[in-house]
Design a protein around this motif. Structure first.
Motif, short mmCIF file in Angstrom:
data_model
loop_
_atom_site.label_atom_id
_atom_site.label_comp_id
_atom_site.label_asym_id
_atom_site.label_seq_id
_atom_site.Cartn_x
_atom_site.Cartn_y
_atom_site.Cartn_z
N ALA A 188 0.83 -1.21 0.00
CA ALA A 188 0.00 0.00 0.00
C ALA A 188 0.86 1.26 0.00
O ALA A 188 0.57 2.22 -0.73
N PHE A 189 1.94 1.23 0.78
CA PHE A 189 2.82 2.40 0.82
C PHE A 189 3.52 2.59 -0.52
O PHE A 189 3.68 3.72 -1.00
N ALA A 190 3.93 1.47 -1.16
CA ALA A 190 4.55 1.57 -2.48
C ALA A 190 3.58 2.16 -3.49
O ALA A 190 3.98 2.94 -4.37
N THR A 228 10.68 8.46 -3.29
CA THR A 228 11.17 7.18 -3.81
C THR A 228 12.10 6.51 -2.80
O THR A 228 12.04 5.28 -2.63
N PHE A 229 12.95 7.29 -2.17
CA PHE A 229 13.85 6.71 -1.15
C PHE A 229 13.04 6.09 -0.01
O PHE A 229 13.35 4.99 0.47
N ALA A 230 11.97 6.78 0.42
CA ALA A 230 11.12 6.23 1.48
C ALA A 230 10.46 4.94 1.03
O ALA A 230 10.35 3.97 1.80
N GLY A 231 10.01 4.91 -0.23
CA GLY A 231 9.40 3.69 -0.75
C GLY A 231 10.37 2.53 -0.81
O GLY A 231 10.02 1.39 -0.49
N ILE A 232 11.62 2.82 -1.24
CA ILE A 232 12.63 1.76 -1.30
C ILE A 232 12.99 1.28 0.11
O ILE A 232 13.10 0.07 0.36
N ALA A 233 13.17 2.22 1.03
CA ALA A 233 13.60 1.86 2.38
C ALA A 233 12.57 1.01 3.10
O ALA A 233 12.92 0.06 3.83
N TYR A 234 11.29 1.32 2.92
CA TYR A 234 10.26 0.56 3.63
C TYR A 234 9.68 -0.57 2.79
O TYR A 234 9.68 -1.74 3.20
N SER A 235 9.23 -0.26 1.58
CA SER A 235 8.54 -1.27 0.77
C SER A 235 9.49 -2.23 0.05
O SER A 235 9.17 -3.39 -0.15
N GLY A 236 10.67 -1.73 -0.34
CA GLY A 236 11.55 -2.55 -1.15
C GLY A 236 12.72 -3.18 -0.42
O GLY A 236 13.59 -3.77 -1.07
N ARG A 237 12.73 -3.10 0.90
CA ARG A 237 13.90 -3.61 1.63
C ARG A 237 14.07 -5.12 1.46
O ARG A 237 15.19 -5.63 1.47
#
Length: 827
Positions: A188-190, A228-237
């Motif tokens: 959802a965040f992504a 995008t950094f927030a999405g990578i850090a949380y959703s894409g880790r």
């Protein structure tokens, strides 16, 4: 080992858990004559135990970044698990005298934890088997009870920092729910990030068209970068975690190219945004990165949802057992007690309508029991003194007094559960075509990107070389390759639901294509699963009066056969003169009409009354039984007055479905627990291209064995069934297919459920064919795209802006092709 408090701060991490050391938490300890630093005494103690036990190889398997919590002390109530009464719920005894328990382990974080627990337990002399599942966090332990108590093993794990408690299905379900909820939040965040970054991208690429001033460009770029950094850090880790594990194992998976695509695109875009170099053209790819993260998480969420339902079969099986039983004390008093309190040898009373709580032997009483959920036999079976009853079956007519003989893991229902679990564990997990291509794909792309950088560095400058090499990575990012299989399966499964074919496991869409032998259960699958009147014969003149009397008698009965007869006799009014009604368990019913006694029941009851039948009547009745029909006779004290034949009729579509399968070269067999004569009679009624093989009188546990035997002969077997007794066979088969009206158990054990009836089976095969064809097309599209654009990108002929557009376009092509499955498959 000695410890002391530090007098000043030291730099470094804890030798055991990897946590950063601070002034307050540094502990010095000597481990095998070497000094190490720890964050607490717990870590120091665990480290000492590991080395003293010869398990120091643990630190070779442990990840460099150890994010587990400080080990806790062993549970103080471990001794409680030695109680035999408590162990009855989760401990199983084997003939060789060993005990086996399933324990849920808290604190498992990585393969190193699995290795440590297994090695520590296997070093114990009394332990004969120890196996830990990392994904389920479950330990299966077998030990010699005369040499060790269960609490001793629990204490050993406690000293290592792991909490062990008896495994319960609901605890695992809670853990699965928590993991799935975490995936949902990340997805959802992504999606939120993707939507906002795309809005900014519209402003960036269409600024002049919308009248947006150039000075706002930097604002939109920084806004996109932060989001995008927030999405990578949380959703894409999880992508980066998976990629790092695949690198360490030297087995590249899809996470590696995903991580490369995300990181290179983001880092280059961030460099351009922050430093705004004049030496390169100003293009950023935050929109592509955010879209990629979101789409991959959507696919993984759908896959996670399918996996969650796969493990619920046993819970639905055991739900068939009642929660309480009627215990008869020595003094004759009865008490309703919890099922878990029943002990072997207890005397229980089973009233009409009750479910049998445990396996047992009938001591007194006469009744009929519906065992269709266990044996597949559609007709109730007579139970009397000396008969065996099975837990979970339904008592129908009379009362029974039984002695409990088999409890827990020894019961028939539990053995079915065991068969289901074994079949599930033995299934070979398919590996997608993309997973086989990706390792080579990744290696080649990395090499080509490096070659591109070196070439342009020599031909031009560093900025040009960097931009061109990154363009190669961006435009060849395996978005389409990663979406090729899951997107087609998701679309195919969704379409199946609309067409009346519920696909419960995506792998079934692939395996359906390879089936060459289909095994059908009889009752409820090829037949309707309901007894109806197929023939009736009257031997007296006043037919209307006789059927009115029979209607009245059967209406007063609650027997399933009586209900079928009542439905057939609806045109005849019930005789109001019924008196002295009597239900005789195992025989039938009787009643008086104006002083004349009338009996309606079994042929055996009639013969036991000494009534003689003519040769012609005997031949007619024998013919009906040979057809697999159930006979109900109507007689008085002197003679046979009429008879009714009941049967389970074939579905209208059974013959056409089998003919369709045989026309495609598929072999068809009939597998049933019914008598051979009944099964052969049903097979003879089928209008098929070739005779089908009949396998009758098969016990519940043998059905899975029959499927396995066919598999050992080289067949790819599909099983179609609807009963609880079919659950082990459904899971053993390459593809298990359940009917839409199936019990919860078989529906959960199956890979495919035919919601629209048996005639949806050809639709399932068509869906499989088109889905697999689409997957191959998607793989060809994605690989063809890469083969086309890689030379162009390496030659510097592709603009970075085109790379950012082409990457999502390649994914959209794959998605669009998958959507065409809707037009290619007709229900």
């Amino acid at each position: 080992m000695n410890t002391q408090n530090p007098t000043e701060a030291l730099e470094g991490t804890c030798f055991h858990c990897g946590l950063m050391l601070t002034k307050q938490n540094i502990i010095h300890a000597d481990i095998q004559d070497e000094s190490h630093d720890f964050c607490c005494t717990g870590c120091a103690q665990v480290c000492a135990i590991i080395h003293d036990s010869g398990l120091d190889s643990f630190y070779k398997f442990a990840p460099e970044s150890r994010d587990w919590n400080t080990p806790e002390q062993a549970p103080e109530d471990a001794k409680l698990f030695d109680s035999l009464e408590l162990q009855a719920d989760f401990v199983r005894q084997f003939p060789d005298g060993t005990y086996q328990a399933d324990l849920l382990i808290e604190g498992i974080h990585c393969p190193a934890c699995v290795w440590l627990i297994e090695q520590a337990l296997q070093h114990m002399d009394a332990v004969t088997f120890a196996d830990v599942s990392l994904t389920r966090r479950r330990l299966r332990l077998r030990w010699k009870p005369d040499e060790m108590l269960l609490s001793e093993a629990i204490l050993v794990m406690g000293k290592l920092g792991y909490q062990a408690i008896p495994y319960q299905e609901d605890l695992e379900q809670k853990a699965n729910k928590a993991r799935r909820q975490d995936l949902l939040f990340r997805m959802a965040f992504a999606g939120f990030v993707f939507a906002n970054v795309m809005t900014a991208a519209v402003c960036l690429y269409g600024g002049s068209f919308f009248g947006i001033a150039d000075e706002w460009r930097a604002v939109f770029e920084w806004y996109s970068m932060v989001l995008t950094f927030a999405g990578i850090a949380y959703s894409g880790r999880t992508f980066f975690i998976g990629a790092w594990k695949s690198i360490k194992a030297v087995k590249p998976n899809m996470d590696l190219p995903i991580s490369i695509g995300i990181s290179t695109s983001f880092l280059w875009s961030s460099y351009v945004t922050i430093f705004n170099p004049d030496t390169v053209e100003h293009h950023v790819y935050f929109d592509s990165v955010s879209m990629f993260v979101f789409l991959i998480l959507v696919g993984r969420f759908l896959e996670s949802s399918a996996r969650e339902t796969a493990g619920s079969t046993t819970r639905h099986l055991l739900a068939l057992l009642p929660r309480a039983a009627r215990l008869i004390h020595d003094n004759g008093d009865e008490e309703l007690i919890p099922l878990r309190s029943v002990k072997q040898g207890d005397i229980l009373r089973i009233k009409p309508g009750d479910r049998v709580p445990v396996d047992g032997e009938v001591l007194d009483g006469y009744s009929e029991v519906d065992e269709s959920i266990i044996s597949g036999e559609s007709r109730p079976l007579i139970k009397k003194q000396g008969s065996q009853v099975v837990g979970g079956t339904q008592n129908i007519s009379g009362q029974l007094k039984i002695k409990a003989t088999h409890l827990g893991h020894e019961s028939v229902l539990s053995q079915i559960v065991e068969l289901v679990e074994q079949a599930q564990d033995s299934k070979v997990k398919i590996q997608g075509v993309a997973d086989k291509i990706v390792p080579w794909f990744v290696t080649i792309i990395l090499a080509l990107s490096a070659v591109t950088f070196l070439y342009w560095f020599n031909q031009a400058d560093f900025a040009t070389a960097t931009m061109t090499a990154v363009t190669v990575l961006i435009i060849t990012c395996p978005c389409a390759l990663g979406l090729a299989t899951p997107m087609a399966i998701s679309i195919g499964a969704g379409l199946g639901g609309k067409l009346g074919v519920l696909i419960k496991r995506g792998s079934a869409l692939e395996q359906l294509l390879h089936l060459n032998h289909i095994v059908f259960d009889k009752t409820g699958t090829l037949t309707h699963g309901q007894l109806t009147v197929v023939h009736q014969q009257v031997l007296v003149k006043d037919e209307s009066q006789l059927w009115s009397q029979v209607h009245a008698l059967e209406q007063a009965s609650e027997h399933p056969l009586a209900q079928a007869i009542v439905s057939a006799l609806e045109p005849f009014p019930t005789d109001k003169n019924l008196s002295k009604f009597n239900n005789i368990a195992g025989r039938g019913v009787e009643g008086s009409f104006n002083g004349s006694l009338l009996h309606v029941g079994s042929l055996g009851w009639l013969l036991s009354e000494g009534i003689v039948l003519t040769d012609e009547i005997s031949k007619q009745l024998q013919h009906e039984e040979q057809q697999g029909h159930t006979l109900v006779v109507i007689f008085n004290d002197k003679e046979l007055l009429a008879w009714v034949a009941l049967g389970d009729e074939l579905r209208d579509e059974s013959s056409s479905v089998i003919r369709a399968l045989q026309s495609q070269g598929v072999i068809v067999s009939l597998l049933t627990g019914d008598r051979k004569a009944s099964a052969q009679a049903i097979a003879a009624q089928l209008d098929t291209l070739e005779p089908i093989q009949v396998i009758a009188e098969v016990l519940p546990g043998e059905k899975a064995d029959k499927i396995k035997a066919l598999q050992t002969q080289g067949f790819h077997v599909g099983m179609v069934g609807d009963g609880v007794n079919d659950a082990p066979a459904l899971t053993q088969a390459d593809v298990g297919i359940a009917m839409g009206q199936a019990t919860d158990v078989s529906a959960h054990a199956a890979d495919v459920v035919l919601l629209g009836g048996l005639n949806k089976l050809p639709t399932a095969f068509s869906l499989s064919t088109q889905t697999m064809k689409t997957i191959k097309q998607n793989l060809a599209l994605s690989l063809g795209y890469n083969i086309l654009v890689i030379p162009l990108a390496m030659g510097g002929m592709i603009h970075p802006l085109f790379a950012a557009i082409a990457m999502p376009v390649s994914s959209l092509l794959v998605i669009g092709n998958a959507l065409l499955i809707h037009k290619r498959v007709k229900g």
